[in-house]
Enzyme design. Structure first.
Site, mmCIF file in Angstrom:
data_model
loop_
_atom_site.group_PDB
_atom_site.id
_atom_site.type_symbol
_atom_site.label_atom_id
_atom_site.label_comp_id
_atom_site.label_asym_id
_atom_site.label_seq_id
_atom_site.Cartn_x
_atom_site.Cartn_y
_atom_site.Cartn_z
ATOM 1 N N ARG A 1 60.931 3.279 22.330
ATOM 2 C CA ARG A 1 60.868 2.888 20.914
ATOM 3 C C ARG A 1 59.451 2.450 20.553
ATOM 4 O O ARG A 1 58.802 1.749 21.329
ATOM 5 C CB ARG A 1 61.844 1.740 20.647
ATOM 6 C CG ARG A 1 63.304 2.176 20.695
ATOM 7 C CD ARG A 1 64.223 0.993 20.486
ATOM 8 N NE ARG A 1 65.007 0.699 21.673
ATOM 9 C CZ ARG A 1 65.627 -0.445 21.910
ATOM 10 N NH1 ARG A 1 65.552 -1.432 21.040
ATOM 11 N NH2 ARG A 1 66.330 -0.609 23.005
ATOM 12 N N ASN B 1 81.018 -5.267 27.970
ATOM 13 C CA ASN B 1 79.959 -4.719 27.109
ATOM 14 C C ASN B 1 80.331 -3.256 26.876
ATOM 15 O O ASN B 1 80.108 -2.403 27.736
ATOM 16 C CB ASN B 1 78.608 -4.850 27.822
ATOM 17 C CG ASN B 1 77.461 -4.351 26.965
ATOM 18 O OD1 ASN B 1 77.675 -3.783 25.888
ATOM 19 N ND2 ASN B 1 76.255 -4.534 27.448
ATOM 20 N N ASN C 1 63.950 -2.046 29.107
ATOM 21 C CA ASN C 1 63.819 -0.802 28.342
ATOM 22 C C ASN C 1 63.578 -1.154 26.892
ATOM 23 O O ASN C 1 62.722 -0.606 26.231
ATOM 24 C CB ASN C 1 65.075 0.042 28.493
ATOM 25 C CG ASN C 1 65.045 0.831 29.776
ATOM 26 O OD1 ASN C 1 64.041 1.460 30.084
ATOM 27 N ND2 ASN C 1 66.128 0.779 30.528
ATOM 28 N N ARG D 1 80.441 -8.653 24.393
ATOM 29 C CA ARG D 1 79.115 -8.564 23.780
ATOM 30 C C ARG D 1 79.258 -7.741 22.502
ATOM 31 O O ARG D 1 79.719 -6.605 22.544
ATOM 32 C CB ARG D 1 78.144 -7.876 24.726
ATOM 33 C CG ARG D 1 76.810 -7.634 24.074
ATOM 34 C CD ARG D 1 75.849 -6.974 25.030
ATOM 35 N NE ARG D 1 74.540 -6.918 24.409
ATOM 36 C CZ ARG D 1 73.854 -5.800 24.247
ATOM 37 N NH1 ARG D 1 74.341 -4.652 24.646
ATOM 38 N NH2 ARG D 1 72.673 -5.829 23.674
ATOM 39 N N HIS E 1 68.780 -9.243 21.242
ATOM 40 C CA HIS E 1 68.577 -9.817 22.587
ATOM 41 C C HIS E 1 68.786 -11.333 22.557
ATOM 42 O O HIS E 1 68.249 -12.049 23.411
ATOM 43 C CB HIS E 1 67.146 -9.569 23.130
ATOM 44 C CG HIS E 1 66.827 -8.149 23.491
ATOM 45 N ND1 HIS E 1 65.539 -7.674 23.527
ATOM 46 C CD2 HIS E 1 67.607 -7.111 23.821
ATOM 47 C CE1 HIS E 1 65.546 -6.400 23.876
ATOM 48 N NE2 HIS E 1 66.801 -6.025 24.044
ATOM 49 N N GLU F 1 72.629 -11.665 31.446
ATOM 50 C CA GLU F 1 73.393 -11.615 30.206
ATOM 51 C C GLU F 1 74.884 -11.856 30.436
ATOM 52 O O GLU F 1 75.533 -12.506 29.627
ATOM 53 C CB GLU F 1 73.188 -10.254 29.548
ATOM 54 C CG GLU F 1 72.481 -10.380 28.224
ATOM 55 C CD GLU F 1 72.405 -9.077 27.473
ATOM 56 O OE1 GLU F 1 72.154 -8.040 28.107
ATOM 57 O OE2 GLU F 1 72.611 -9.105 26.254
#
Ligand code: ADP
Length: 402
Positions: A245, A7, A215, A95, A184, A388
């Site tokens: 956010r 990632n 998060n 990813r 996601h 993940e």
């Protein structure tokens, strides 16, 4: 079969090496502060075993190539590495954040795929270039390994047109590719699959609402194993209230801030992505700190929790309508897996929808997948830890196996 999951971010690379015969983690690590005066790599070899070893090195790490070289050195260290040489890595799963409309599935990377990822850079200007850098480094250091791209957006490519279009001039979809993509996806797909497995029923028969609260926060409506809607949209800013956010807001707020507060587009973008959400409401973005502040009587912290859990509930209602019949609701990621208060508040008052939590189970779910709903609940409520890296490794293995 060893699979390395990468990632790659703009100044960091997260990696995990898995033995995919036993689905066992051989090593996991993080290279950070790439390009800064002092970089750092931390790698845990054989985590969770008697011979676990943590290696930390601090040096200047000029670029992604030097960072990944350091990782390979540690993984292949003759004294206590976990592989003898890079050729023991069968495949690498990358990813990749934005696959646009080009990718519905994980895909073996060739020149055409690289060009398509580059073509999607305008849609993810921070992420896709970093993902491409990670792919180039891996191609150089593991020339014999299959390279596979696993896209955050791919799972959501089944969202129907009526759910992915915004009601703005159609030409903006055609010319600028402005639409809902959803993100996601790897996590939503993984926990939906694990939920079906835990329920002992085929995923194809189930309607599931998956709620990823970390998060970043998002919810998906998953019908028969296919994503039918996701709260994240054109970018990962829409929908639920997140750590920093905003999630949903009246789009006219942008114009108001520009006209009345003298803010330019960059400042507004930063405000909504980095200074809003839980942090914007109460100054804290970690849910553990928010609970500590509430315990000391902090009213803003309480408000932040109320605003976030109300938004969660509102979307559970919306996705119940989307799916018609809901078989399960799944909570996952840092807050979803650990915060009983958030789960309880997000579901409070939904008994008429057949959703009844078992207080005791919700407070003490234990590790691993756990059923949280009461025996009288028509809808099963689960906590399913997301993973993940394992999800990307499984997808990569499936692609390589053909
Ligand atoms: P990311 O989206 O960065 O992958 P995570 O899924 O790890 O994030 O979630 C991180 C968040 O999870 C933290 O900011 C914190 O708010 C929350 N969290 C982690 N542990 C707990 C806990 N024990 N109780 C409540 N919240 C927690």
């Amino acid at each position: 079969m060893n699979i390395l999951v990468i990632n790659s971010g703009s100044s960091s690379i997260k990696f995990q090496l898995l033995d995919m015969v036993a689905e066992r983690v051989l090593a996991s690590g993080l290279v950070e502060r790439i390009g800064e005066a002092l970089g750092r790599i931390k790698c845990t070899l054989r985590p969770g075993t008697g011979s676990e070893r943590v290696v930390v090195r601090e040096n200047r790490i000029a670029d992604h190539t030097s960072g990944m070289r350091l990782a390979v050195e540690i993984l292949t260290d003759p004294a206590d590495g976990v592989i003898a040489q890079p050729s023991e890595v069968t495949a690498i799963g990358h990813r990749v954040v934005h696959g646009g409309e080009d990718f519905h599935q994980p895909t073996v990377i060739d020149d055409r795929v690289l060009a398509a990822i580059a073509n999607n850079v305008p849609l993810a200007p921070l992420h896709n270039p970093a993902n491409l850098a990670g792919i180039r480094v891996a191609q150089e250091l593991f020339p014999q390994a299959a390279q596979v791209a696993v896209f955050d957006t791919a799972f959501h490519q089944t969202i129907p047109a009526h759910a992915y279009h915004y009601a703005i001039p159609y030409r903006l979809y055609e010319e600028e590719r402005i639409r809902r993509y959803g993100f996601h996806g790897t996590s939503h797909k993984y926990v939906a699959g694990e939920c079906a497995r835990a329920m002992g029923r085929p995923l194809a028969e189930l309607n599931i609402i998956t709620i990823h609260l970390g998060n970043g926060c998002s919810m998906a409506a998953v019908g028969g194993g296919r994503s039918l809607d996701c709260t994240l949209g054109f970018t990962p800013l829409e929908g639920l209230v997140m750590g920093t956010r905003s999630g949903d807001l009246d789009p006219a707020i942008h114009a108001y801030l520009a006209r009345n507060c003298g803010m330019d587009i960059e400042a507004i973008d930063t405000l909504l992505n980095k200074e809003s959400g839980l942090k914007g409401l109460c100054g804290l973005n970690d849910m553990r700190d928010i609970h500590a502040a509430i315990a000391e009587g902090d009213q803003r912290a309480r408000l932040a929790l109320e605003v976030q859990t109300y938004r969660n509930k509102k979307y559970i209602g919306a996705y119940t309508a989307v799916l018609g019949r809901v078989d399960a609701i799944v909570f996952t990621a840092g807050i979803g897996e650990n915060d009983a208060v958030t789960r309880a508040k997000s579901l409070a008052g939904l008994e008429p929808f057949g959703i009844v939590l078992d207080d005791e189970r919700n407070r003490h779910p234990g590790g691993g997948p756990a059923l949280l709903s009461h025996g009288t609940s028509r809808v099963e409520v689960w906590v399913i830890p997301t993973n993940e890296e394992l999800a990307i490794a499984r997808e990569t293995k499936a692609v390589v196996a053909g």
